[in-house]
Scaffold this active site. Structure first.
Site, PDB file in Angstrom:
ATOM      1  N   ASP A  32       0.851  -1.192   0.000  1.00 47.34           N
ATOM      2  CA  ASP A  32       0.000   0.000   0.000  1.00 47.34           C
ATOM      3  C   ASP A  32       0.891   1.247   0.000  1.00 47.34           C
ATOM      4  O   ASP A  32       1.905   1.303   0.684  1.00 47.34           O
ATOM      5  CB  ASP A  32      -0.919  -0.013   1.234  1.00 47.34           C
ATOM      6  CG  ASP A  32      -2.062   0.969   1.095  1.00 47.34           C
ATOM      7  OD1 ASP A  32      -3.214   0.511   0.941  1.00 47.34           O
ATOM      8  OD2 ASP A  32      -1.822   2.198   1.133  1.00 47.34           O
ATOM      9  N   ILE A  33       0.483   2.234  -0.785  1.00 45.07           N
ATOM     10  CA  ILE A  33       1.275   3.457  -0.937  1.00 45.07           C
ATOM     11  C   ILE A  33       1.247   4.307   0.340  1.00 45.07           C
ATOM     12  O   ILE A  33       2.140   5.130   0.556  1.00 45.07           O
ATOM     13  CB  ILE A  33       0.746   4.267  -2.154  1.00 45.07           C
ATOM     14  CG1 ILE A  33       1.840   5.131  -2.746  1.00 45.07           C
ATOM     15  CG2 ILE A  33      -0.500   5.059  -1.823  1.00 45.07           C
ATOM     16  CD1 ILE A  33       1.484   5.659  -4.136  1.00 45.07           C
ATOM     17  N   ASN A  90     -12.759  -3.223   2.610  1.00 47.04           N
ATOM     18  CA  ASN A  90     -13.733  -2.138   2.678  1.00 47.04           C
ATOM     19  C   ASN A  90     -14.649  -2.264   1.475  1.00 47.04           C
ATOM     20  O   ASN A  90     -14.172  -2.373   0.343  1.00 47.04           O
ATOM     21  CB  ASN A  90     -13.017  -0.784   2.654  1.00 47.04           C
ATOM     22  CG  ASN A  90     -12.156  -0.572   3.881  1.00 47.04           C
ATOM     23  OD1 ASN A  90     -12.559  -0.923   4.983  1.00 47.04           O
ATOM     24  ND2 ASN A  90     -10.965  -0.026   3.695  1.00 47.04           N
ATOM     25  N   GLU A  98     -12.430   3.188  -1.251  1.00 44.25           N
ATOM     26  CA  GLU A  98     -12.002   4.323  -2.087  1.00 44.25           C
ATOM     27  C   GLU A  98     -11.713   3.904  -3.516  1.00 44.25           C
ATOM     28  O   GLU A  98     -11.979   4.653  -4.447  1.00 44.25           O
ATOM     29  CB  GLU A  98     -10.758   4.973  -1.485  1.00 44.25           C
ATOM     30  CG  GLU A  98     -11.061   5.772  -0.223  1.00 44.25           C
ATOM     31  CD  GLU A  98      -9.803   6.222   0.495  1.00 44.25           C
ATOM     32  OE1 GLU A  98      -8.696   6.033  -0.035  1.00 44.25           O
ATOM     33  OE2 GLU A  98      -9.956   6.755   1.606  1.00 44.25           O
ATOM     34  N   VAL A  99     -11.126   2.739  -3.662  1.00 45.40           N
ATOM     35  CA  VAL A  99     -10.752   2.293  -5.011  1.00 45.40           C
ATOM     36  C   VAL A  99     -11.748   1.219  -5.474  1.00 45.40           C
ATOM     37  O   VAL A  99     -11.896   0.185  -4.815  1.00 45.40           O
ATOM     38  CB  VAL A  99      -9.311   1.725  -5.037  1.00 45.40           C
ATOM     39  CG1 VAL A  99      -8.952   1.244  -6.428  1.00 45.40           C
ATOM     40  CG2 VAL A  99      -8.315   2.783  -4.565  1.00 45.40           C
ATOM     41  N   HIS A 103     -10.366  -5.380  -3.378  1.00 40.10           N
ATOM     42  CA  HIS A 103      -9.036  -5.591  -2.788  1.00 40.10           C
ATOM     43  C   HIS A 103      -9.173  -5.964  -1.332  1.00 40.10           C
ATOM     44  O   HIS A 103     -10.091  -5.510  -0.641  1.00 40.10           O
ATOM     45  CB  HIS A 103      -8.153  -4.346  -2.931  1.00 40.10           C
ATOM     46  CG  HIS A 103      -8.785  -3.079  -2.431  1.00 40.10           C
ATOM     47  ND1 HIS A 103      -9.710  -2.373  -3.166  1.00 40.10           N
ATOM     48  CD2 HIS A 103      -8.633  -2.389  -1.270  1.00 40.10           C
ATOM     49  CE1 HIS A 103     -10.085  -1.300  -2.486  1.00 40.10           C
ATOM     50  NE2 HIS A 103      -9.466  -1.302  -1.326  1.00 40.10           N
ATOM     51  N   HIS A 105      -6.940  -5.832   2.206  1.00 41.18           N
ATOM     52  CA  HIS A 105      -5.762  -5.301   2.876  1.00 41.18           C
ATOM     53  C   HIS A 105      -5.201  -6.408   3.765  1.00 41.18           C
ATOM     54  O   HIS A 105      -5.971  -7.124   4.425  1.00 41.18           O
ATOM     55  CB  HIS A 105      -6.137  -4.134   3.795  1.00 41.18           C
ATOM     56  CG  HIS A 105      -6.740  -2.959   3.088  1.00 41.18           C
ATOM     57  ND1 HIS A 105      -6.047  -1.794   2.859  1.00 41.18           N
ATOM     58  CD2 HIS A 105      -7.982  -2.755   2.571  1.00 41.18           C
ATOM     59  CE1 HIS A 105      -6.843  -0.915   2.238  1.00 41.18           C
ATOM     60  NE2 HIS A 105      -8.019  -1.480   2.056  1.00 41.18           N
TER      61      HIS A 105
END
Ligand code: AMP
Length: 118
Positions: A32-33, A90, A98-99, A103, A105
């Site tokens: 993760d960025i 999420n 958000e994306v 995905h 995490h």
């Protein structure tokens, strides 16, 4: 509707870079960025799925298996199997997604806090 220009779609097409942890036919995993723990990795399916609603209805069995096996492989690669870790998704607006590409995490590398803070 899947937005093919979301950031993870661009990462899958190698249009933008990522710090790759693992890749196979079904998944890509990368750091993760904006890490929220010592280890924070994202595991995404290669198929175009917005979220778990979409994936659980429309993914092929082999894609579902591939994602779950991929999560396990990533935990092994990160060497956090023994110590433990958290996997989290999420989903949608209330979930804070958000994306708009499914995905999971993976957080680890340290003792994690409460599961939910509002
Ligand atoms: P979510 O709120 O579950 O949709 O989380 C999206 C996650 O993607 C956040 O933790 C972001 O820090 C992460 N993220 C956004 N853009 C990138 C990127 N280019 N490379 C890696 N992680 C990213």
């Amino acid at each position: 509707m899947y937005d093919k220009d979301n950031i993870f779609a661009k990462i899958l097409r190698a249009e933008i870079p990522c710090k790759k942890v693992y890749e196979d036919k079904f998944v890509l995993a990368f750091h993760d960025i904006n890490p929220q723990a010592k280890i924070h990795v994202l595991v995404i399916p290669k198929g175009a799925y917005v979220d778990l609603n979409d994936f659980s209805k429309n993914a092929k069995n082999e894609e579902i298996e591939g994602l779950i096996r991929g999560l396990g492989k990533v935990a092994k690669i990160l060497n956090i199997e023994e110590a433990g870790y958290r996997y989290l998704g999420n989903n949608g607006k209330d979930g804070g997604q958000e994306v708009p590409h499914l995905h999971f995490h993976i957080f680890g590398g340290e003792k994690l806090g409460k599961m939910i803070s509002k």
